[in-house]
Design an enzyme around this catalytic site. Structure first.
Site, PDB file in Angstrom:
ATOM      1  N   LYS A  35       0.844  -1.190   0.000  1.00 13.73           N
ATOM      2  CA  LYS A  35       0.000   0.000   0.000  1.00 13.73           C
ATOM      3  C   LYS A  35       0.875   1.234   0.000  1.00 13.73           C
ATOM      4  O   LYS A  35       1.992   1.209   0.511  1.00 13.73           O
ATOM      5  CB  LYS A  35      -0.881   0.022   1.262  1.00 13.73           C
ATOM      6  N   ASP A  73      -6.577   4.114  -5.010  1.00 15.99           N
ATOM      7  CA  ASP A  73      -7.290   4.014  -3.731  1.00 15.99           C
ATOM      8  C   ASP A  73      -7.949   5.384  -3.524  1.00 15.99           C
ATOM      9  O   ASP A  73      -8.225   6.086  -4.505  1.00 15.99           O
ATOM     10  CB  ASP A  73      -6.312   3.643  -2.598  1.00 15.99           C
ATOM     11  N   THR A 126     -14.695  -3.161  -7.439  1.00  9.69           N
ATOM     12  CA  THR A 126     -14.835  -3.233  -5.978  1.00  9.69           C
ATOM     13  C   THR A 126     -16.316  -3.199  -5.602  1.00  9.69           C
ATOM     14  O   THR A 126     -16.795  -4.031  -4.812  1.00  9.69           O
ATOM     15  CB  THR A 126     -14.044  -2.096  -5.303  1.00  9.69           C
TER      16      THR A 126
HETATM   17  P1  NAD Z   1     -12.844   7.719  -3.351  1.00  5.12           P
HETATM   18  O1  NAD Z   1     -11.822   8.744  -3.062  1.00  5.12           O
HETATM   19  O2  NAD Z   1     -13.236   7.467  -4.752  1.00  5.12           O
HETATM   20  O3  NAD Z   1     -14.173   8.046  -2.516  1.00  5.12           O
HETATM   21  C1  NAD Z   1     -14.182   8.258  -1.129  1.00  5.12           C
HETATM   22  C2  NAD Z   1     -15.566   8.784  -0.754  1.00  5.12           C
HETATM   23  O4  NAD Z   1     -15.660   8.873   0.668  1.00  5.12           O
HETATM   24  C3  NAD Z   1     -15.872  10.188  -1.272  1.00  5.12           C
HETATM   25  O5  NAD Z   1     -17.254  10.287  -1.603  1.00  5.12           O
HETATM   26  C4  NAD Z   1     -15.574  11.079  -0.053  1.00  5.12           C
HETATM   27  O6  NAD Z   1     -16.286  12.316  -0.099  1.00  5.12           O
HETATM   28  C5  NAD Z   1     -16.074  10.177   1.044  1.00  5.12           C
HETATM   29  N1  NAD Z   1     -15.503  10.481   2.365  1.00  5.12           N
HETATM   30  C6  NAD Z   1     -14.207  10.720   2.682  1.00  5.12           C
HETATM   31  N2  NAD Z   1     -14.091  10.941   4.005  1.00  5.12           N
HETATM   32  C7  NAD Z   1     -15.347  10.819   4.511  1.00  5.12           C
HETATM   33  C8  NAD Z   1     -15.885  10.924   5.816  1.00  5.12           C
HETATM   34  N3  NAD Z   1     -15.088  11.177   6.867  1.00  5.12           N
HETATM   35  N4  NAD Z   1     -17.228  10.750   5.972  1.00  5.12           N
HETATM   36  C9  NAD Z   1     -18.019  10.475   4.932  1.00  5.12           C
HETATM   37  N5  NAD Z   1     -17.565  10.346   3.666  1.00  5.12           N
HETATM   38  C10 NAD Z   1     -16.239  10.523   3.476  1.00  5.12           C
HETATM   39  O7  NAD Z   1     -12.309   6.374  -2.656  1.00  5.12           O
HETATM   40  P2  NAD Z   1     -12.711   4.878  -3.017  1.00  5.12           P
HETATM   41  O8  NAD Z   1     -11.722   4.353  -3.980  1.00  5.12           O
HETATM   42  O9  NAD Z   1     -14.154   4.815  -3.286  1.00  5.12           O
HETATM   43  O10 NAD Z   1     -12.372   4.155  -1.619  1.00  5.12           O
HETATM   44  C11 NAD Z   1     -13.312   4.130  -0.543  1.00  5.12           C
HETATM   45  C12 NAD Z   1     -12.884   3.062   0.452  1.00  5.12           C
HETATM   46  O11 NAD Z   1     -12.843   1.785  -0.203  1.00  5.12           O
HETATM   47  C13 NAD Z   1     -11.497   3.237   1.064  1.00  5.12           C
HETATM   48  O12 NAD Z   1     -11.500   2.743   2.377  1.00  5.12           O
HETATM   49  C14 NAD Z   1     -10.619   2.370   0.191  1.00  5.12           C
HETATM   50  O13 NAD Z   1      -9.426   1.974   0.828  1.00  5.12           O
HETATM   51  C15 NAD Z   1     -11.551   1.207  -0.046  1.00  5.12           C
HETATM   52  N6  NAD Z   1     -11.240   0.397  -1.214  1.00  5.12           N
HETATM   53  C16 NAD Z   1     -11.149   0.952  -2.446  1.00  5.12           C
HETATM   54  C17 NAD Z   1     -10.888   0.138  -3.547  1.00  5.12           C
HETATM   55  C18 NAD Z   1     -10.873   0.677  -4.952  1.00  5.12           C
HETATM   56  O14 NAD Z   1     -10.799  -0.148  -5.879  1.00  5.12           O
HETATM   57  N7  NAD Z   1     -10.963   1.956  -5.168  1.00  5.12           N
HETATM   58  C19 NAD Z   1     -10.672  -1.238  -3.360  1.00  5.12           C
HETATM   59  C20 NAD Z   1     -10.781  -1.782  -2.077  1.00  5.12           C
HETATM   60  C21 NAD Z   1     -11.058  -0.948  -1.012  1.00  5.12           C
END
Ligand code: NAD
Length: 437
Positions: free
Chosen positions: A119, A159, A203
């Site tokens: 990561k 991510d 995801t």
């Molecule tokens: P992203 O940046 O596309 O979206 C994040 C979202 O969360 C946004 O809408 C943001 O406004 C919101 N957010 C951030 N802080 C917040 C808070 N404190 N309260 C409420 N909303 C909040 O990110 P993503 O890629 O969608 O990732 C989201 C989660 O999923 C993370 O934990 C990431 O590690 C996990 N994840 C992502 C992937 C992937 O393929 N992108 C894969 C596995 C896990």
């Protein structure tokens, strides 16, 4: 669009003071004990095999020079090269990156992928940067970690706050340095330069496969169910899209700035268009009422999906939860205190290291396609993803039945067992490490 510091909301900057690295270490320790393994196994798994900290100087548009800090953690490479996303966020820190790399190892182990966990992260609020500053930061970060990454060593991906555009800049920088194209050096790339069909959706699609299986086990009818989703980025929005296609009513969606609620169900295709086309926040969607993140947790819904950041389901929010299923689309959304409350309330938790493993699975498919130089149709990718997610769900569910434990404990035990077998096969551990006596 730039946001100033003062426009940042409380939820942007709070992770409730919990250290995810301490949390994951204690979960590993508990599972090692429960599996009857020697504590040497815990010591082997508790920390990344390699950790790099880099400085990332960026000349800003106003002529000033800012020196950002970035990290790359590589947890364990016994199953294959390490693999995992890169996060741009003001709350990134060394312990968060370590924890995230360990979770990546466990995910790959649960789904039987030939990969280890990695990561990366940079301490930055990307919304405060111009496009040029963001591109410079992305390119400089990848240059700084180049010595330890590569298709056979460690393979980054997107991510939080990174996307295919950022991956495009990063792979270009790596290729320029190496002097030729190496498409398998990272995943989540734009399709035109070797990305995989279905990766953007993977995801969220995987999250929905696990919700479907959990609903079957609990005898719930999805087309009569309601859901609230925290976070409407890549994972949250795709989860909403696929749940909506299954007839689930999405009544609430939140993001870092607030949220929206509509009892009759939000028009998800319209919301996706609102957010996607115009780069709006979901919380600004006009055809619903306003709601806070805290209020969203307590809604009378059947399914709750945290899809934002760590430590959101806490001893404060967990008691308010009424959902039957908690699908952890985000990494580490639940604190240990929050988890205890969920267990007491009998909420069925689909743990993060299973629930969101669809991302790394299609990233793995992308890497495989890059090495073959032959590309599959989207249908084939989605079908292979479904097979992997069902395999993971069923393996964890069976462990839960066997050990009479909760899904999170079962997922950790499945992942650790798999890593133990590989360590044993490589001679890293001895038979005496396989028992606690
Ligand atoms: P992203 O940046 O596309 O979206 C994040 C979202 O969360 C946004 O809408 C943001 O406004 C919101 N957010 C951030 N802080 C917040 C808070 N404190 N309260 C409420 N909303 C909040 O990110 P993503 O890629 O969608 O990732 C989201 C989660 O999923 C993370 O934990 C990431 O590690 C996990 N994840 C992502 C992937 C992937 O393929 N992108 C894969 C596995 C896990």
């Amino acid at each position: 669009m730039k946001r100033t510091e003062s426009e940042k909301t409380e939820s942007d900057i709070t992770t409730h003071g919990q250290n995810p690295y301490e949390i994951v270490k204690s979960l590993i320790k508990e599972s090692v004990t429960r599996l009857g393994l020697h504590e040497n196994i815990y010591h082997m798994l508790k920390k990344p095999m390699r950790m790099l900290e880099v400085s990332i100087p960026v000349r800003m548009d106003d002529g000033t020079l800012k020196n950002f800090t970035g990290y790359r953690a590589q947890h364990i490479d016994i199953l294959g090269p390490t693999k995992g996303g890169i996060r741009f966020h003001p709350m990134v820190n060394i312990d968060e990156v370590k924890a995230l790399s360990i979770w990546m190892s466990l995910k790959s182990a649960i789904l039987d992928l030939p990969l280890g966990g990695g990561k990366g992260g940079v301490i930055v609020d990307p919304e405060s940067l111009s496009d040029r500053e963001l591109e410079t930061l992305s390119r400089t970060y990848i240059r700084k970690i180049t010595p330890i990454i590569g298709p056979q060593k460690d393979i980054p991906a997107p991510d939080v706050n990174t996307n295919p555009e950022v991956m495009g800049w990063m792979i270009d920088e790596f290729d320029q340095l190496r002097g030729y194209n190496i498409p398998g050096m990272l995943t989540g790339k734009p399709i035109i330069i070797g990305g995989s069909l279905g990766r953007l959706e993977a995801t969220g699609r995987g999250v929905v496969f696990t919700i479907r299986e959990a609903a079957k086990e609990l005898g719930m009818e999805l087309d009569k169910s309601t859901v609230a989703i925290q976070g409407f980025g890549n994972v949250g929005s795709m989860t909403a899209k696929f749940l909506h296609e299954l007839g689930v009513k999405i009544v609430a969606v939140t993001d870092a700035r607030g949220g929206i609620y509509r009892k009759e169900g939000i028009d998800i295709p319209d919301l996706l268009e609102f957010v996607g086309d115009k780069e709006n926040y979901a919380s600004d969607y006009p055809h619903a009422d306003a709601i806070t993140n805290e209020e969203m947790f307590g809604l009378p819904v059947d399914i709750l999906v945290p899809a934002a950041v760590e430590n959101q389901i806490t001893k404060e929010t967990a008691p308010t939860i009424q959902a039957k299923i908690l699908a952890e689309a985000a990494n580490g959304p639940t604190t240990p205190e929050g988890d205890k409350i969920l267990e007491e309330k009998g909420i069925f938790v689909i743990p993060d290291i299973l629930c969101n493993a669809g991302g790394v699975t299609v990233s793995y498919f992308e890497w495989v396609q890059n090495s073959m130089n032959y590309y599959w149709k989207e249908e084939e990718i989605n079908q292979k993803l479904e097979e992997k997610m069902l395999f993971g769900f069923n393996t964890v569910f069976t462990m839960r039945e066997e050990k009479k434990c909760f899904m999170r404990e079962a997922a950790y035990m499945v992942g650790i067992n798999h890593l133990v077998k590989a360590m044993n096969a490589r001679g890293w551990i001895k038979d005496s490490d396989l028992s606690d006596s």
